[in-house]
Design an enzyme around this catalytic site. Structure first.
Site, PDB file in Angstrom:
ATOM      1  N   GLU A   1     -26.687 -23.936   6.210  1.00  0.00           N
ATOM      2  CA  GLU A   1     -26.994 -23.320   7.486  1.00  0.00           C
ATOM      3  C   GLU A   1     -28.264 -23.937   8.072  1.00  0.00           C
ATOM      4  O   GLU A   1     -29.010 -24.623   7.376  1.00  0.00           O
ATOM      5  CB  GLU A   1     -27.165 -21.816   7.307  1.00  0.00           C
ATOM      6  CG  GLU A   1     -25.892 -21.175   6.759  1.00  0.00           C
ATOM      7  CD  GLU A   1     -25.943 -19.663   6.750  1.00  0.00           C
ATOM      8  OE1 GLU A   1     -26.539 -19.084   7.669  1.00  0.00           O
ATOM      9  OE2 GLU A   1     -25.384 -19.066   5.820  1.00  0.00           O
TER      10      GLU A   1
ATOM     11  N   VAL B   1       0.829  -1.206   0.000  1.00  0.00           N
ATOM     12  CA  VAL B   1       0.000   0.000   0.000  1.00  0.00           C
ATOM     13  C   VAL B   1       0.867   1.261   0.000  1.00  0.00           C
ATOM     14  O   VAL B   1       0.538   2.253  -0.644  1.00  0.00           O
ATOM     15  CB  VAL B   1      -0.937   0.003   1.228  1.00  0.00           C
ATOM     16  CG1 VAL B   1      -1.635   1.343   1.371  1.00  0.00           C
ATOM     17  CG2 VAL B   1      -1.941  -1.128   1.124  1.00  0.00           C
TER      18      VAL B   1
ATOM     19  N   LYS C   1     -23.679  -9.108  -0.411  1.00  0.00           N
ATOM     20  CA  LYS C   1     -24.346  -9.291  -1.711  1.00  0.00           C
ATOM     21  C   LYS C   1     -25.799  -8.843  -1.679  1.00  0.00           C
ATOM     22  O   LYS C   1     -26.312  -8.281  -2.637  1.00  0.00           O
ATOM     23  CB  LYS C   1     -24.240 -10.738  -2.171  1.00  0.00           C
ATOM     24  CG  LYS C   1     -25.039 -11.712  -1.325  1.00  0.00           C
ATOM     25  CD  LYS C   1     -24.379 -13.064  -1.248  1.00  0.00           C
ATOM     26  CE  LYS C   1     -23.275 -13.007  -0.217  1.00  0.00           C
ATOM     27  NZ  LYS C   1     -22.757 -14.264   0.254  1.00  0.00           N
TER      28      LYS C   1
ATOM     29  N   ARG D   1     -21.854  -9.114  20.381  1.00  0.00           N
ATOM     30  CA  ARG D   1     -21.604  -9.753  21.677  1.00  0.00           C
ATOM     31  C   ARG D   1     -20.108  -9.727  21.985  1.00  0.00           C
ATOM     32  O   ARG D   1     -19.375 -10.657  21.649  1.00  0.00           O
ATOM     33  CB  ARG D   1     -22.085 -11.203  21.636  1.00  0.00           C
ATOM     34  CG  ARG D   1     -23.585 -11.345  21.356  1.00  0.00           C
ATOM     35  CD  ARG D   1     -24.019 -12.786  21.408  1.00  0.00           C
ATOM     36  NE  ARG D   1     -25.325 -12.983  20.806  1.00  0.00           N
ATOM     37  CZ  ARG D   1     -25.527 -13.123  19.487  1.00  0.00           C
ATOM     38  NH1 ARG D   1     -24.493 -13.122  18.637  1.00  0.00           N
ATOM     39  NH2 ARG D   1     -26.748 -13.266  19.012  1.00  0.00           N
TER      40      ARG D   1
ATOM     41  N   GLY E   1     -21.885 -29.033   7.619  1.00  0.00           N
ATOM     42  CA  GLY E   1     -21.630 -27.600   7.764  1.00  0.00           C
ATOM     43  C   GLY E   1     -21.687 -26.827   6.455  1.00  0.00           C
ATOM     44  O   GLY E   1     -21.346 -25.650   6.415  1.00  0.00           O
TER      45      GLY E   1
ATOM     46  N   LYS F   1     -26.267 -12.442  -6.325  1.00  0.00           N
ATOM     47  CA  LYS F   1     -24.989 -12.439  -7.047  1.00  0.00           C
ATOM     48  C   LYS F   1     -25.213 -12.229  -8.535  1.00  0.00           C
ATOM     49  O   LYS F   1     -24.450 -11.528  -9.202  1.00  0.00           O
ATOM     50  CB  LYS F   1     -24.257 -13.758  -6.780  1.00  0.00           C
ATOM     51  CG  LYS F   1     -23.778 -13.882  -5.334  1.00  0.00           C
ATOM     52  CD  LYS F   1     -23.390 -15.320  -4.976  1.00  0.00           C
ATOM     53  CE  LYS F   1     -22.828 -15.414  -3.565  1.00  0.00           C
ATOM     54  NZ  LYS F   1     -22.664 -16.820  -3.126  1.00  0.00           N
TER      55      LYS F   1
END
Lengths: 433, 433
Positions: free
Chosen positions: A189, A34, A104, A47, A186, A204
């Site tokens: 969801e 950068v 998205k 949380r 996994g 998308k």
């Protein structure tokens, strides 16, 4: 080296925690690339007790306060959803901060408002991570192909549904069983609606179509069908044609009935010949095929989701946005000059595969063929499989409008000798039976 | 809309003529995307009589004069070769013109001088078309993956050799026969040296390695072997292992014996398992696999050569460079801060496949195995095929330094019972025999 650029991170879940990790582990390289160091100014979470691993003093529950801070240069958002994120990002842009987002849903619903705010403030809005995770896709569409005429973008952009369909194809399992397996591993969801019903892929598709065709496209412009109705029988029918079923996001330049250039954007399961490069994209991978007049066919392949791959795309944007701030410039903004009409699905030309369980009696094929002809739909192939007093008719059509095809299927279902439409699905690509 | 940006085109062959066509056909879109029109100021060619199709007044044989003109903003170079192009482009950059080039040889030999000149003048030097034609590759490496740590780039970047090797694999033809076919079909040039001997791929590998590893790499740093010595027997040996032979450009982050981070850049034919995604890249297509820490594996696939695809990449750069000029900014320049050592080929760890024709007598395998052990090379698999009084021993090693492997092969060739080393080739990827 100049003063550090300071980053506010909104959200710190699976992706956000990887962004934090990479900012730390790659600090030296990022600074060299950068021109100045990148520093975390704060992390907004819901949380705080879950984030005791973050450096003390960085964590806050006050996202709005963090965004408003005068020592923040760039806001990175990985919360997701529409509100409160839209307000937060609009505040950030109005305050002269550049924004990197993986959101998205927001970009597809209201990208225009965000782009306008970024342009007004003269800052960057980047969102490579919003589509196909780590696969560099938005930058190639926006920059590399900026001198070409893109005609088609067709992609597998949702890993969950691709995993489910890959399992159904490999094992013959039904949808529920394959979804159960995806949940267990996994890949899906607890509430799989956004993936299974195609909302994620449709968002998308809207983003891809907007970039490819220089036209504003929102999620509501996208025709959408999920994979919940794909049956083991559909998968078997596809196999019999040497096809596999994929949930495709398809963005096309089309012509209207009046000859004007339009765009069609749709997400639905479709039969795809196994010889098509996208057919081999298995499990949770993503791949996108791009066709352009001069470039020809291009394919991009990689991991479309996951913490580290998504964070890689975010960090790439972050470096680009930071380089622009160091130079006092900004990157390429929205390009929507073409403002093409989005063609309604009924006018889009597609092809259908139809399998009908019919009574095995004289005149059935003639009547079925007549129903297609009545709607102006040509049949490419017919295959009849007798089974005692019943038979299955498998038809594949030539291209016709989706309206004509769906009308035909409705008429067929009402015919007395048709016991059941066993499988109705669109077909993409060229099929050789 | 502001004043047009004016373009000097140097060279007007297969690629240049497509650039002219696209500039004309896409004029409206290009102007909308850039913000101002793009206009051709002149075209420098060697033989004007061949270019009567170009607009009158544009054609000149005086490239230097064209580059020096005050009304030229951007120079596009598709001549190729080192001189006089280097001088022309340095003059252009020094004169404040941005440069778009497709010149892999020049960029790989002396990119540093050009980059320094561009940085000094505050203008852009873009060259996406120099590697893998229309496939967006340099921009993803330079921008999209700028926040990641690339560990490996492995690609098929030369279409001519890929066509030849694909034919040898498909038909069992020898090299000469397949080269003849490639020449006949226009895939190979009359003098195929640059392609067949790997010079073209080595230049591209140098450019890719430089971008991936933020280190200056020149063509002379690249270990290079062409495909002229690949025999039908090698192809058959590869098939027996369920492999195919590809000319690979391999850029890797490695560790030196002292543990320091280094880069290894090499171009050579190698056996690749058919299950590897690059193994399926046939004919004149290009594909590049990129591995990065966070992003995982990515693949880019498309047409690596040809007039229109290469022109697509040039036009993409042209739009980017023009947008930067409109904004008064410049894009990302060279990034070579890492300055890693380029590891000599002898120190690079690879694997070898060795097929030996040996006398079929007791003790041969023990002696051969001893020769490997002497150099510290572990053998992964051995297969012995008896043929009367002779036998063929096929060995695949574990990884070892290229020096140790090539020393072993030299020792083996000197052994009295070894009649011939029928096939010696490096192996990439994981092989399951």
């Amino acid at each position: 080296m100049g003063d550090a650029l300071r980053i506010a991170l909104l959200g710190c879940g699976v992706v956000g925690s990887q962004v934090v990790r990479l900012l730390d582990e790659q600090a030296g390289d990022l600074a060299a690339r950068v021109g100045v160091p990148l520093e975390l100014a704060g992390v907004a979470v819901r949380r705080p007790a879950r984030h005791t691993d973050l450096p003390a003093g960085l964590v806050t529950t006050d996202a709005a306060g963090l965004v408003a801070r005068g020592d923040v240069d760039i806001v990175v958002e990985v919360i997701g959803g529409i509100e409160p994120v839209r307000s937060l990002l609009l505040d950030a842009l109005a305050g002269g901060k550049s924004v990197v987002s993986a959101n998205k849903a927001l970009l597809a619903e209201d990208g225009a408002t965000l782009h306008d705010a970024a342009a007004k403030a003269g800052v960057d809005l980047y969102y490579e991570a919003a589509v196909a995770g780590a696969i560099p896709l938005l930058r190639p569409l926006r920059e590399s192909l900026a001198g070409d005429r893109i005609t088609r973008v067709i992609g597998i952009v949702n890993g969950t549904t691709n995993f489910i369909l890959s399992r159904m194809d490999a094992t013959g399992a039904g949808f529920d069983e394959a979804l159960g397996e995806a949940t267990e591993l996994g890949y899906a969801e607890a509430d799989p609606t956004a993936d299974v019903d195609g909302f994620d892929a449709a968002a998308k598709a809207a983003i891809l179509a907007g970039l490819a065709f220089h036209t504003r496209v929102t999620a509501s412009d996208v025709y959408r069908e999920g994979i919940g109705a794909v049956s083991a029988a559909d998968v078997a029918s596809a196999k019999a044609m040497n096809c596999t079923i994929k949930l495709l996001a398809i963005c096309e330049r089309t012509r209207g009935a009046d000859g004007t250039e339009q765009v069609a954007v749709r997400v639905h399961p479709a039969m795809l010949p196994r010889s098509h490069p996208l057919a081999g994209v298995g499990d949770a991978f993503n791949a996108v095929f791009v066709e352009a007049d001069a470039a020809g066919s291009l394919m991009f392949y990689g991991r479309g989701a996951g913490g580290a791959p998504t964070a890689s795309a975010i960090l790439g944007d972050l470096v680009a946005v930071a380089r622009n701030r160091v130079r006092g410039s900004r990157g390429t903004g929205e390009s929507s000059y073409a403002a093409l009409r989005v063609q309604p699905m009924g006018e889009v030309t597609t092809r259908y595969h139809v399998a009908l369980d019919v009574a095995d009696q004289p005149g059935v094929l003639a009547a079925v063929a007549g129903a297609f002809a009545e709607q102006g739909v040509s049949i490419q192939t017919v295959r009849q499989e007798g089974r005692g007093d019943a038979a299955t008719l498998v038809l594949v059509t030539h291209t016709a409008t989706d309206d004509a095809l769906s009308r035909t299927v409705r008429h067929l279902a009402d015919m007395p000798f048709v016991r059941r439409a066993a499988s109705v699905m669109r077909v993409e690509g060229t099929v050789n039976e």
